[in-house]
Design an enzyme around this catalytic site. Structure first.
Site, PDB file in Angstrom:
ATOM      1  N   HIS B  83      48.268  61.149  17.671  1.00  0.00           N
ATOM      2  CA  HIS B  83      49.553  61.307  18.365  1.00  0.00           C
ATOM      3  C   HIS B  83      50.231  62.600  17.889  1.00  0.00           C
ATOM      4  CE1 HIS B  83      53.697  60.649  19.633  1.00  0.00           C
ATOM      5  NE2 HIS B  83      54.073  60.712  18.369  1.00  0.00           N
ATOM      6  N   ASP B 112      54.174  92.206  33.911  1.00  0.00           N
ATOM      7  CA  ASP B 112      53.314  91.098  33.502  1.00  0.00           C
ATOM      8  C   ASP B 112      53.289  91.084  31.985  1.00  0.00           C
ATOM      9  OD1 ASP B 112      51.044  89.208  33.207  1.00  0.00           O
ATOM     10  OD2 ASP B 112      50.770  89.586  35.345  1.00  0.00           O
ATOM     11  N   TRP B 148      48.163  63.582  10.282  1.00  0.00           N
ATOM     12  CA  TRP B 148      47.965  64.907  10.892  1.00  0.00           C
ATOM     13  C   TRP B 148      47.867  66.012   9.862  1.00  0.00           C
ATOM     14  CZ3 TRP B 148      51.347  69.322  11.565  1.00  0.00           C
ATOM     15  CH2 TRP B 148      52.549  69.230  10.867  1.00  0.00           C
ATOM     16  N   SER B 175      43.718  80.369  19.709  1.00  0.00           N
ATOM     17  CA  SER B 175      44.553  80.371  20.908  1.00  0.00           C
ATOM     18  C   SER B 175      45.989  80.790  20.584  1.00  0.00           C
ATOM     19  CB  SER B 175      44.531  78.985  21.536  1.00  0.00           C
ATOM     20  OG  SER B 175      45.578  78.845  22.447  1.00  0.00           O
ATOM     21  N   SER B 176      46.553  80.174  19.533  1.00  0.00           N
ATOM     22  CA  SER B 176      47.946  80.479  19.203  1.00  0.00           C
ATOM     23  C   SER B 176      48.107  81.919  18.750  1.00  0.00           C
ATOM     24  CB  SER B 176      48.441  79.594  18.065  1.00  0.00           C
ATOM     25  OG  SER B 176      48.469  78.272  18.462  1.00  0.00           O
ATOM     26  N   HIS B 259      55.419  74.001   7.104  1.00  0.00           N
ATOM     27  CA  HIS B 259      56.862  74.126   7.285  1.00  0.00           C
ATOM     28  C   HIS B 259      57.225  75.190   8.316  1.00  0.00           C
ATOM     29  CE1 HIS B 259      61.006  73.391   6.880  1.00  0.00           C
ATOM     30  NE2 HIS B 259      61.147  74.693   6.899  1.00  0.00           N
ATOM     31  N   GLU B 261      55.490  75.993  10.676  1.00  0.00           N
ATOM     32  CA  GLU B 261      55.031  75.404  11.930  1.00  0.00           C
ATOM     33  C   GLU B 261      56.134  74.583  12.610  1.00  0.00           C
ATOM     34  OE1 GLU B 261      52.472  75.501  13.906  1.00  0.00           O
ATOM     35  OE2 GLU B 261      53.000  73.748  15.116  1.00  0.00           O
ATOM     36  N   TYR B 263      59.162  75.198  12.483  1.00  0.00           N
ATOM     37  CA  TYR B 263      60.078  76.175  13.067  1.00  0.00           C
ATOM     38  C   TYR B 263      59.479  76.865  14.269  1.00  0.00           C
ATOM     39  CZ  TYR B 263      63.503  74.952   9.833  1.00  0.00           C
ATOM     40  OH  TYR B 263      64.423  74.202   9.174  1.00  0.00           O
ATOM     41  N   SER B 274      70.193  78.394  23.913  1.00  0.00           N
ATOM     42  CA  SER B 274      71.141  79.516  23.975  1.00  0.00           C
ATOM     43  C   SER B 274      71.132  80.181  25.335  1.00  0.00           C
ATOM     44  CB  SER B 274      70.785  80.570  22.912  1.00  0.00           C
ATOM     45  OG  SER B 274      70.643  79.961  21.665  1.00  0.00           O
ATOM     46  N   HIS B 308      59.084  71.199  -0.329  1.00  0.00           N
ATOM     47  CA  HIS B 308      59.967  70.040  -0.140  1.00  0.00           C
ATOM     48  C   HIS B 308      59.205  68.883   0.498  1.00  0.00           C
ATOM     49  CE1 HIS B 308      61.362  72.104   3.831  1.00  0.00           C
ATOM     50  NE2 HIS B 308      60.423  71.223   4.130  1.00  0.00           N
ATOM     51  N   HIS B 309      57.991  69.154   0.974  1.00  0.00           N
ATOM     52  CA  HIS B 309      57.136  68.067   1.462  1.00  0.00           C
ATOM     53  C   HIS B 309      56.342  67.425   0.338  1.00  0.00           C
ATOM     54  CE1 HIS B 309      57.842  69.006   5.724  1.00  0.00           C
ATOM     55  NE2 HIS B 309      57.958  70.240   5.295  1.00  0.00           N
ATOM     56  N   THR B 334      71.246  77.438  10.147  1.00  0.00           N
ATOM     57  CA  THR B 334      71.193  76.406  11.189  1.00  0.00           C
ATOM     58  C   THR B 334      72.608  76.018  11.600  1.00  0.00           C
ATOM     59  OG1 THR B 334      69.225  75.626  10.049  1.00  0.00           O
ATOM     60  CG2 THR B 334      70.068  74.250  11.819  1.00  0.00           C
ATOM     61  N   LYS B 337      74.130  78.399  14.000  1.00  0.00           N
ATOM     62  CA  LYS B 337      73.686  78.195  15.383  1.00  0.00           C
ATOM     63  C   LYS B 337      74.484  77.078  16.049  1.00  0.00           C
ATOM     64  CE  LYS B 337      69.484  80.363  15.553  1.00  0.00           C
ATOM     65  NZ  LYS B 337      69.114  80.939  16.796  1.00  0.00           N
ATOM     66  N   ARG B 456      55.680  54.707   6.078  1.00  0.00           N
ATOM     67  CA  ARG B 456      55.152  55.184   7.359  1.00  0.00           C
ATOM     68  C   ARG B 456      53.648  54.936   7.402  1.00  0.00           C
ATOM     69  NH1 ARG B 456      55.016  61.808   6.601  1.00  0.00           N
ATOM     70  NH2 ARG B 456      54.349  61.743   8.757  1.00  0.00           N
TER      71      ARG B 456
HETATM   72  C1  HEM Z   1      68.045  71.524   8.645  1.00  0.00           C
HETATM   73  C2  HEM Z   1      66.933  71.847   8.221  1.00  0.00           C
HETATM   74  C3  HEM Z   1      65.837  70.912   7.720  1.00  0.00           C
HETATM   75  C4  HEM Z   1      65.694  70.425   6.464  1.00  0.00           C
HETATM   76  C5  HEM Z   1      66.603  70.698   5.299  1.00  0.00           C
HETATM   77  C6  HEM Z   1      64.492  69.628   6.461  1.00  0.00           C
HETATM   78  C7  HEM Z   1      63.982  68.989   5.359  1.00  0.00           C
HETATM   79  C8  HEM Z   1      62.843  68.220   5.333  1.00  0.00           C
HETATM   80  C9  HEM Z   1      62.283  67.600   4.175  1.00  0.00           C
HETATM   81  C10 HEM Z   1      62.860  67.679   2.778  1.00  0.00           C
HETATM   82  C11 HEM Z   1      61.155  66.943   4.553  1.00  0.00           C
HETATM   83  C12 HEM Z   1      60.195  66.174   3.648  1.00  0.00           C
HETATM   84  C13 HEM Z   1      60.555  64.746   3.572  1.00  0.00           C
HETATM   85  C14 HEM Z   1      59.554  63.950   2.808  1.00  0.00           C
HETATM   86  O1  HEM Z   1      58.347  64.058   3.038  1.00  0.00           O
HETATM   87  O2  HEM Z   1      59.992  63.164   1.948  1.00  0.00           O
HETATM   88  C15 HEM Z   1      60.999  67.153   5.950  1.00  0.00           C
HETATM   89  C16 HEM Z   1      59.959  66.666   6.706  1.00  0.00           C
HETATM   90  C17 HEM Z   1      59.706  67.043   8.015  1.00  0.00           C
HETATM   91  N1  HEM Z   1      60.504  67.834   8.791  1.00  0.00           N
HETATM   92 FE1  HEM Z   1      62.279  68.627   8.278  1.00  0.00          FE
HETATM   93  N2  HEM Z   1      63.949  69.626   7.697  1.00  0.00           N
HETATM   94  C18 HEM Z   1      64.741  70.405   8.494  1.00  0.00           C
HETATM   95  C19 HEM Z   1      64.547  70.677   9.820  1.00  0.00           C
HETATM   96  C20 HEM Z   1      63.412  70.333  10.527  1.00  0.00           C
HETATM   97  C21 HEM Z   1      63.083  70.797  11.836  1.00  0.00           C
HETATM   98  C22 HEM Z   1      63.921  71.738  12.656  1.00  0.00           C
HETATM   99  C23 HEM Z   1      61.899  70.235  12.160  1.00  0.00           C
HETATM  100  C24 HEM Z   1      61.068  70.350  13.417  1.00  0.00           C
HETATM  101  C25 HEM Z   1      61.350  70.912  14.482  1.00  0.00           C
HETATM  102  C26 HEM Z   1      61.490  69.418  11.073  1.00  0.00           C
HETATM  103  C27 HEM Z   1      60.319  68.704  11.056  1.00  0.00           C
HETATM  104  C28 HEM Z   1      59.864  68.000   9.989  1.00  0.00           C
HETATM  105  C29 HEM Z   1      58.627  67.275   9.981  1.00  0.00           C
HETATM  106  C30 HEM Z   1      57.600  67.229  11.126  1.00  0.00           C
HETATM  107  C31 HEM Z   1      58.528  66.664   8.751  1.00  0.00           C
HETATM  108  C32 HEM Z   1      57.466  65.707   8.292  1.00  0.00           C
HETATM  109  C33 HEM Z   1      56.142  66.198   8.047  1.00  0.00           C
HETATM  110  C34 HEM Z   1      55.203  65.110   7.620  1.00  0.00           C
HETATM  111  O3  HEM Z   1      55.207  64.722   6.451  1.00  0.00           O
HETATM  112  O4  HEM Z   1      54.429  64.633   8.457  1.00  0.00           O
HETATM  113  N3  HEM Z   1      62.426  69.499  10.084  1.00  0.00           N
HETATM  114  N4  HEM Z   1      62.042  67.947   6.418  1.00  0.00           N
HETATM  115 CU   LIG Z   2      59.554  71.342   5.904  1.00  0.00          CU
END
Ligand code: HEM
Ligand SMILES: [Cu+2]
Lengths: 288, 540
Positions: B83, B112, B148, B175-176, B259, B261, B263, B274, B308-309, B334, B337, B456
């Site tokens: 997924h 183009d 994933w 591709s990307s 990370h 990614e 963004y 915007s 942070h992950h 952020t 914005k 999870r």
């Molecule tokens: C305001 C800014 C953001 C902060 C401070 C933030 C912070 C974090 C942190 C600390 C985690 C890790 C949590 C953990 O595993 O315990 C996390 C996970 C994640 N964040 Fe954010 N995040 C932000 C914005 C975003 C945005 C904009 C996206 C996507 C468009 C995003 C997508 C994700 C995803 C996909 C994960 C999980 C990845 C995984 O373990 O599978 N985050 N974020």
């Molecule tokens: Cu992150």
């Protein structure tokens, strides 16, 4: 930037890209099957590679013809140059991963296994008796005894070969700009020759490693990083030398002018990039 | 709104772009036209949205009640893994590349994309990559099921699917990267002379920066999975402590990619938001240049916060602290914005057509996702949140009511321009309200589940989590079903929509906001064969 849109060449149908995709997909499906031990794997791989060769020949010929018939204006040339620059940037990032891996294992994870930082207990209970040194094949002595690769000898020779080839490449470029076709062809031939000589030396080095030094891809983290970095680099030297051969072939056919020789430039940039990566390798993999 | 005139007019070159599209189905295979390729990308992404959505429905069905219901645990884990991969690499990213293809040349006055053949190739490489990924579902040992993120050593236990999944990542990366190179070259080299960098629409700016991110990170992911491949098949020890390697190294490399990614998926989202908000607020975008700088700072910061992950993996304490503070910094640009979007709407003469509704919901709900991100950036409390449903709620808030909502807003916003037909506004609004309400029923309870400790990626759970899971599943089913309305609208609009003839600017005074609205609706096959000389400028 201020190209007039009306003269920016936009091709109207493209068949090579689809063939490129088909070729690459076939190759990779073949390789995956091969790795899984399936018998059709190698056949598919060869078929895929054959498609890729045909595709490259066809696509390169098309671009060369279009370029020689003056279909590309300055703007198109700028797009191509940007494309090549960003492609090389992506390659730099790819190599950065393996250099980063080398740095991380040497400076962090191997010392940790030896008890550095707050890892004394882990060391004591899991890997007691392991002293962190470099080169290492880890506390499990993975792959058995091996000798590390020295820097002086073939690797030093290879450094000289590649550096010289960088010079001959630039010399060829000067020839092209000065409309000295002979110098262009001689310089390019020397570059290609030195490139293939480099690959040959590396093959000898690998052979020695495997047969006499016990050093293989399976020799723990040292063997892994050594062969991964030098192997990917060697592959890039091959690619670069093939691109330069195409440019050499085109030069012999009278292609390129002092103003218009994107293919040459792209090949030369790529070559210098490969050169610089080697210097990094020589310092961090062999010398240090 | 200032209009700027270029220094020179049309030169008298003959227009040699009179070619129409190729006849028959072959057109869609060998096309080099940015509009065709944009359409291909968008339709492919839409299809993948439903494929990935089906997997989500399977996940929510299994989690409807405690106990094992429909699928076995292994398949359940494959579903969460696939997924995510399908949605990230098959739906959201390609959809934004599709929008880039359609809109960037029209927004900057280019005939183009800069490298049309490569444009064709990047689309087909995407299809090849997704095919390879999808094929793993039918293999001995099943599709990858370790998440994933493909962490070793778990992922190395995948069956026959492993090399296919890895090569799929390589193809998607190629591709990307090609797509990104093309977009950057187009933006830097193909702008109409009067279109200076600081006049570019924000969608173009955000894609320029996203393109840079992509070229920087996709090779990193490719390198990481290549090491998985050699660890499995060629006896290397990159992620094996016995040989001196370290599984945590994989996590570092993955998140150095991962990370930025996230963004890659959110920056173009910001760009579209915007673009839409000023049109319906009937005001220029507030703080244009601060938007540009904020985008660039977010992109920069995204490279230095990856761990942070990994707060719970056993980093040195100095690392925990550094990554905690660095992550918190992202909240600043952020916040800029969010402030600017709000200020754009402030005292605007707002109307609430479907694209605007989705955009407003985006501002509110994305902010919520940002707040939970900020909570998780605090390392000591993330020990509690990590790997629970709290983080699932976090990233779904940043992705579904943000990226996906904005993609749908973009669909409603530009479909009339692309097709020359108006969509059905009533059904559009129905789609919006159903989505906006159900998405919260779906994801908001997951915050509570996570705080209460539900992990999870599990097919079964303790009894105390039952109520919120059932509510979440019900929200999920409503959300999933509502998206069929969107599918219907897209098909209906392509086929003629309401039958009402749309004007060139489609939305009131839209021509003041962007070049694309100065073109006829539907847009001709070739546009801007001569560069436009007057650039509408959406900011002062
Ligand atoms: C305001 C800014 C953001 C902060 C401070 C933030 C912070 C974090 C942190 C600390 C985690 C890790 C949590 C953990 O595993 O315990 C996390 C996970 C994640 N964040 Fe954010 N995040 C932000 C914005 C975003 C945005 C904009 C996206 C996507 C468009 C995003 C997508 C994700 C995803 C996909 C994960 C999980 C990845 C995984 O373990 O599978 N985050 N974020
Ligand atoms: Cu992150």
């Amino acid at each position: 930037m201020s190209t007039s849109n009306t003269t920016y060449y936009i091709p109207h149908r493209a068949t090579w890209p689809v063939l490129a995709t088909a070729g690459l997909l076939t190759t990779l499906v073949g390789f995956a099957n091969y790795l899984n031990g399936s018998s059709i794997g190698s056949t598919l791989m060869i078929a895929g590679l054959a498609i890729l060769v045909v595709m490259l020949a066809g696509w390169f010929t098309l671009q060369a013809t279009e370029s020689e018939t003056g279909m590309y204006n300055h703007g198109v040339g700028v797009s191509y140059r940007m494309g090549m620059m960003w492609f090389i940037f992506s390659e730099i990032m790819f190599f950065a991963v393996f250099f980063g891996t080398l740095w991380y294992t040497r400076n962090l994870s191997v010392p940790w296994l030896g008890g550095a930082g707050s890892n004394a207990a882990t060391h004591e209970f899991l890997w007691s008796g392991f002293t962190a040194t470099w080169p290492t094949n880890g506390p499990g002595n993975v792959g058995g005894h091996f000798e590390p690769m020295g820097a002086f000898g073939l690797p030093l020779l290879n450094t000289l070969l590649l550096l010289t080839s960088g010079v001959t490449c630039t010399w060829a470029h000067h020839g092209l700009i000065a409309k000295n076709r002979k110098q262009l062809i001689q310089g390019l031939s020397a570059t290609v020759g030195l490139g293939f000589l480099f690959v040959l030396c590396q093959a000898i080095e690998y052979h020695e490693a495997y047969t006499e030094m016990g050093l293989t891809l399976g020799s723990g983290i040292y063997g892994s990083t050594f062969f991964m970095l030098t192997g990917f680099h060697g592959f890039h030297v091959c690619v670069g030398a093939i691109i330069l051969s195409v440019v050499l072939f085109r030069s012999a056919k009278g292609h390129f002018t002092p103003e218009n020789h994107f293919a040459f430039e792209a090949a030369a940039w790529y070559w210098h990039f490969v050169d610089v990566v080697w210097l990094g390798l020589f310092i961090f993999v062999y010398l240090m | 709104m200032s209009a700027v005139t270029a220094e020179h007019g049309h030169d008298d070159h003959h227009d040699d772009h009179a070619h129409g599209p190729e006849k028959g189905w072959l057109r869609w295979i060998i096309t080099t036209n940015h509009k065709d390729i944009g359409t291909l990308y968008l339709l492919f992404a839409l299809a993948m949205f439903f494929v990935g959505g089906t997997m989500a429905m399977i996940i929510r069905a299994e989690l409807f009640e405690p106990g094992m219901q429909f699928v076995d645990p292994k398949f359940f884990n494959s579903m969460t893994t696939m997924h995510a991969l399908v949605m990230v690499f098959g739906a959201v990213m390609p959809a934004f590349v599709g929008l880039a293809n359609w809109m960037i040349p029209m927004m900057i006055g280019a005939p183009d994309m800069a490298l049309p053949r490569m444009n064709n190739m990047s689309f087909w490489m995407l299809v090849a990559g997704v095919l390879l990924l999808a094929s793993t579902l039918f293999m001995e040992g099943g599709a990858p099921a370790g998440g994933w993120t493909l962490y070793p050593p778990l992922v190395l236990q995948t069956g026959k699917a492993l090399p296919f999944a890895i090569f799929s990542v390589h193809l998607l990366g190629i591709s990307s990267i090609m797509g990104a190179i093309n977009i950057i070259a187009t933006i830097l080299n193909m702008r109409a002379p009067a279109m200076t960098l600081m006049k570019m629409p924000l969608f173009v700016w955000t894609w320029l920066i996203t393109g840079f991110l992509l070229i920087a990170i996709m090779p990193v992911f490719a390198g990481a999975v290549t090491m998985l491949l050699t660890d499995k098949f060629f006896h290397t020890s990159f992620f094996d402590a016995a040989g001196g390697g370290d599984p945590v190294l994989y996590q570092h490399i993955f998140w150095f990619f991962g990370h930025p990614e996230v963004y890659v998926m959110i920056l173009p989202t910001f760009g579209v938001a915007s673009t839409i908000i000023p049109v319906f607020a009937r005001k220029p975008l507030f703080g244009y240049s601060s938007m540009v700088y904020a985008t660039a700072s977010i992109a920069f910061l995204s490279f230095i916060v990856w761990a942070h992950h990994m707060f719970t993996v056993g980093l040195p304490i100095s690392g925990e602290l550094y990554f905690m503070y660095a992550t918190m910094l992202i909240a600043i640009p952020t916040g800029v914005k969010v402030f600017n979007w709000t200020a754009t709407m402030w005292k605007g003469a707002m109307t609430f057509e479907t694209p605007m509704l989705f955009s407003i919901a985006f501002v509110v709900l994305f902010t919520l996702g940002g707040f939970t991100g900020l909570m998780m950036s605090i390392a000591p409390v993330d020990f509690q949140y990590h790997d629970t449903y709290f983080i699932v709620a976090h990233f779904h808030y940043t992705l579904v009511p943000a990226s996906v909502f904005i993609l749908m807003a973009a669909g409603y916003f530009w479909l009339p321009k692309w097709t020359g037909h108006m969509y059905n506004e009533k059904i559009g609004q129905l789609h919006f309200w159903l989505s906006a309400i159900s998405v919260n029923i779906l994801f908001f309870p997951q915050h509570f589940l996570g705080l209460a400790g539900m992990p999870r990626r599990i097919p079964d759970y303790a009894i105390q989590f039952a109520d919120w899971n059932m509510i979440s599943s019900i929200g999920g089913f409503i959300f999933g079903a509502s998206q069929l309305l969107f599918l219907w609208i897209v098909i209906d609009t392509i086929k003629g929509g309401t039958g009402e003839k749309v004007s060139d600017e489609v939305w009131e005074d839209a021509h003041k906001h962007g070049l694309e609205w100065t073109l006829p609706s539907p847009v001709p096959y070739h546009t801007f064969s001569t560069p436009p000389t007057v650039i509408p400028c959406d900011h002062n």
